[in-house]
Design an enzyme around this catalytic site. Structure first.
Site, mmCIF file in Angstrom:
data_model
loop_
_atom_site.group_PDB
_atom_site.id
_atom_site.type_symbol
_atom_site.label_atom_id
_atom_site.label_comp_id
_atom_site.label_asym_id
_atom_site.label_seq_id
_atom_site.Cartn_x
_atom_site.Cartn_y
_atom_site.Cartn_z
ATOM 1 N N ASN A 11 -18.204 -26.600 37.791
ATOM 2 C CA ASN A 11 -17.946 -26.987 36.545
ATOM 3 C C ASN A 11 -18.243 -28.763 36.470
ATOM 4 O O ASN A 11 -17.548 -29.268 37.345
ATOM 5 C CB ASN A 11 -16.462 -26.594 36.182
ATOM 6 C CG ASN A 11 -15.980 -27.001 34.822
ATOM 7 O OD1 ASN A 11 -16.437 -28.016 34.461
ATOM 8 N ND2 ASN A 11 -15.398 -26.368 34.042
ATOM 9 N N LYS A 50 -28.580 -16.673 32.112
ATOM 10 C CA LYS A 50 -28.931 -17.541 33.421
ATOM 11 C C LYS A 50 -29.627 -16.485 34.481
ATOM 12 O O LYS A 50 -30.376 -16.857 35.389
ATOM 13 C CB LYS A 50 -27.637 -18.215 33.857
ATOM 14 C CG LYS A 50 -27.173 -19.315 33.062
ATOM 15 C CD LYS A 50 -28.271 -20.568 33.380
ATOM 16 C CE LYS A 50 -27.517 -21.869 32.536
ATOM 17 N NZ LYS A 50 -28.742 -22.692 32.288
ATOM 18 N N SER A 82 -25.737 -21.507 36.935
ATOM 19 C CA SER A 82 -24.357 -21.644 36.677
ATOM 20 C C SER A 82 -23.429 -20.599 37.305
ATOM 21 O O SER A 82 -23.704 -19.461 37.580
ATOM 22 C CB SER A 82 -23.878 -21.488 35.060
ATOM 23 O OG SER A 82 -22.699 -21.260 35.037
ATOM 24 N N TYR A 133 -24.274 -16.180 27.906
ATOM 25 C CA TYR A 133 -24.707 -17.286 28.818
ATOM 26 C C TYR A 133 -25.144 -17.014 30.143
ATOM 27 O O TYR A 133 -26.096 -17.347 30.541
ATOM 28 C CB TYR A 133 -23.686 -18.433 28.699
ATOM 29 C CG TYR A 133 -23.838 -19.639 29.468
ATOM 30 C CD1 TYR A 133 -24.740 -20.515 29.010
ATOM 31 C CD2 TYR A 133 -23.173 -19.805 30.496
ATOM 32 C CE1 TYR A 133 -25.123 -21.457 29.776
ATOM 33 C CE2 TYR A 133 -23.220 -20.904 31.335
ATOM 34 C CZ TYR A 133 -24.234 -21.898 31.018
ATOM 35 O OH TYR A 133 -24.317 -22.719 31.755
HETATM 36 N N1 LIG Z 1 -22.114 -29.000 32.203
HETATM 37 C C1 LIG Z 1 -21.825 -28.072 33.069
HETATM 38 O O1 LIG Z 1 -20.548 -27.854 33.615
HETATM 39 C C2 LIG Z 1 -22.791 -26.831 33.479
HETATM 40 C C3 LIG Z 1 -22.281 -25.924 34.412
HETATM 41 C C4 LIG Z 1 -23.390 -24.918 35.023
HETATM 42 C C5 LIG Z 1 -24.618 -25.139 34.392
HETATM 43 N N2 LIG Z 1 -25.015 -25.975 33.526
HETATM 44 C C6 LIG Z 1 -26.449 -26.144 33.149
HETATM 45 O O2 LIG Z 1 -27.066 -27.349 33.234
HETATM 46 C C7 LIG Z 1 -27.928 -27.683 32.343
HETATM 47 C C8 LIG Z 1 -27.442 -28.978 31.671
HETATM 48 O O3 LIG Z 1 -26.090 -28.970 30.872
HETATM 49 P P1 LIG Z 1 -25.385 -29.987 30.130
HETATM 50 O O4 LIG Z 1 -24.011 -29.914 30.452
HETATM 51 O O5 LIG Z 1 -26.295 -31.403 30.547
HETATM 52 O O6 LIG Z 1 -25.799 -29.770 28.630
HETATM 53 P P2 LIG Z 1 -26.188 -30.747 27.407
HETATM 54 O O7 LIG Z 1 -26.134 -29.782 26.123
HETATM 55 O O8 LIG Z 1 -25.444 -31.932 27.447
HETATM 56 O O9 LIG Z 1 -27.813 -30.705 27.714
HETATM 57 C C9 LIG Z 1 -28.860 -29.697 27.213
HETATM 58 C C10 LIG Z 1 -30.047 -30.571 26.861
HETATM 59 O O10 LIG Z 1 -30.863 -29.425 26.469
HETATM 60 C C11 LIG Z 1 -31.529 -29.678 25.107
HETATM 61 N N3 LIG Z 1 -31.939 -28.567 24.696
HETATM 62 C C12 LIG Z 1 -31.130 -27.523 24.415
HETATM 63 N N4 LIG Z 1 -31.918 -26.236 23.851
HETATM 64 C C13 LIG Z 1 -33.217 -26.860 23.689
HETATM 65 C C14 LIG Z 1 -34.557 -26.328 23.663
HETATM 66 N N5 LIG Z 1 -34.593 -24.907 23.076
HETATM 67 N N6 LIG Z 1 -35.632 -27.057 23.835
HETATM 68 C C15 LIG Z 1 -35.556 -28.224 24.394
HETATM 69 N N7 LIG Z 1 -34.392 -28.848 24.611
HETATM 70 C C16 LIG Z 1 -33.377 -28.280 24.429
HETATM 71 C C17 LIG Z 1 -30.377 -30.562 24.429
HETATM 72 O O11 LIG Z 1 -30.832 -31.160 23.270
HETATM 73 C C18 LIG Z 1 -29.760 -31.261 25.402
HETATM 74 O O12 LIG Z 1 -30.280 -32.440 25.369
HETATM 75 C C19 LIG Z 1 -27.854 -26.313 31.264
HETATM 76 O O13 LIG Z 1 -28.886 -25.675 31.707
HETATM 77 C C20 LIG Z 1 -26.538 -25.841 31.591
HETATM 78 O O14 LIG Z 1 -26.653 -24.355 31.191
HETATM 79 C C21 LIG Z 1 -24.196 -27.236 33.223
#
Ligand SMILES: NC(=O)c1ccc[n+]([C@@H]2O[C@H](COP(=O)([O-])OP(=O)(O)OC[C@H]3O[C@@H](n4cnc5c(N)ncnc54)[C@H](O)[C@@H]3O)[C@@H](O)[C@H]2O)c1
Length: 314
Positions: free
Chosen positions: A170, A145, A117, A141
């Site tokens: 984002n 990462k 991220s 967070y």
């Molecule tokens: N959404 C954004 O803007 C964004 C930006 C930068 C990075 N990210 C990264 O992308 C990835 C996905 O993000 P997202 O927005 O889809 O989030 P999200 O919360 O929709 O998806 C995360 C998934 O991981 C699962 N999960 C969480 N902890 C877990 C665990 N301990 N064991 C097994 N499963 C687990 C959750 O149930 C969920 O299905 C994450 O690593 C997040 O940090 C997202």
């Protein structure tokens, strides 16, 4: 065809990645504890393993599946909003990443692709942040990462595990949760849906690099065969202010949304934009969606509910 594991495949980004892999004809396994992930997000052709990544048994599951590629997205993404506050699950998240890395090593996985991220940069003041810029997270967070990135590089060094770390900007799109941590676009669309005014914190001139979820999927797919041993931004390198976003929403929505301006939140980063020159060069990645196209698709799916109905028909 590849055999892929998507950790977090029931979540917002992971479920779109799963859809795209299945469309390509790949064999897809999901590891997800369904903490924020939803069953209805999951493509019916994917195999779901309901499991917490902090459980050491996740290694056996990976060895049993013997994947070609592992996309590691499982994380408590809502922790992204918890700014400076201590997130008790940080250690579990890092433990989970180490379990997945162990599983990849034991099963001789050919590629490990990680969802990192922009949060690793903290409050970098540059207009366009490059992968070479210093990292200085200001949240647990972002720090988590960064720690995970370090473990990945260590595993690669010791066990020659091929990896690509993608630092996402984002991300917005259908299925993004509209809770406070869900990102401003999901929150605005939810407010529109409920007929509530859009709440803007501060003067609305703060900017962000908003990337549509299908472009994040595109970057992940490109990383299967490219970008080995690299940290690469998955971004648009374009900024949009909150006020501009409201203008775009006005066009998509077809009428004037009500707005209220509130005091700025102290923890909010005012400007964030990630250079994507490295992604263009190493992944041949060019975003396909501009903010308006992405907003329109998201609005149709989330507010008009068109895509949700399509999922139910599958
Ligand atoms: N959404 C954004 O803007 C964004 C930006 C930068 C990075 N990210 C990264 O992308 C990835 C996905 O993000 P997202 O927005 O889809 O989030 P999200 O919360 O929709 O998806 C995360 C998934 O991981 C699962 N999960 C969480 N902890 C877990 C665990 N301990 N064991 C097994 N499963 C687990 C959750 O149930 C969920 O299905 C994450 O690593 C997040 O940090 C997202």
């Amino acid at each position: 065809m590849v055999k892929a594991i998507v950790s977090g495949g029931a979540g917002f980004i992971g479920s779109h990645l799963v859809d795209a892999l299945i469309d390509r004809g790949d064999d897809v396994h999901i590891i997800d504890n369904l903490h924020s992930g939803r069953i209805e997000n999951i493509h019916p052709c994917a195999t779901l393993h309901v499991m917490d990544i902090s459980n050491p048994e996740v290694k056996d599951t990976i060895v049993h599946i013997k994947p070609d590629v592992v996309f590691h997205l499982a994380d408590q993404a809502e922790a992204a909003a918890s700014a400076q506050t201590q997130n008790n699950d940080t250690e579990l998240t890092i433990d989970g990443t180490i379990n997945i890395l162990d599983g990849c090593y034991l099963s001789q996985t050919k590629k490990f692709i990680f969802a990192s991220s922009a949060a690793v940069y903290g409050e970098n003041q540059k207009d366009l942040v490059s992968e070479e810029d210093p990292v200085a997270p200001i949240s647990c967070y972002g720090l988590s990462k960064l720690a995970e990135e370090s473990y990945i590089r260590l595993f690669s060094r010791i066990y020659q595990l091929p990896y690509t770390i993608l630092r996402y900007a984002n991300v917005f799109g259908p299925r993004k949760a509209a809770e406070e941590a869900g990102g401003v676009i999901a929150i605005f669309l939810n407010q529109l849906k409920k007929g509530e005014p859009l709440k803007i914190y501060g003067d609305g001139n703060q900017t962000c690099d908003f990337i549509y979820v299908k472009d994040i999927v595109k970057a992940n797919l490109a990383a299967i065969n490219h970008g080995d041993g690299e940290i690469i931004h998955a971004s648009t390198a374009q900024t949009t202010s909150i006020n501009q976003l409201i203008n775009h929403l006005r066009n998509v929505y077809g009428s004037e949304p009500k707005t209220i301006y509130l005091d700025a939140k102290a923890a909010d980063i005012r400007h964030s934009c990630l250079d994507n020159g490295k992604a263009r060069k190493l992944l041949n990645f060019v975003p396909s969606y501009d903010i308006v196209d992405g907003l329109r698709e998201t609005y149709e799916a989330e507010v008009l509910n068109k895509k949700r109905e399509q999922r139910q028909e599958l």
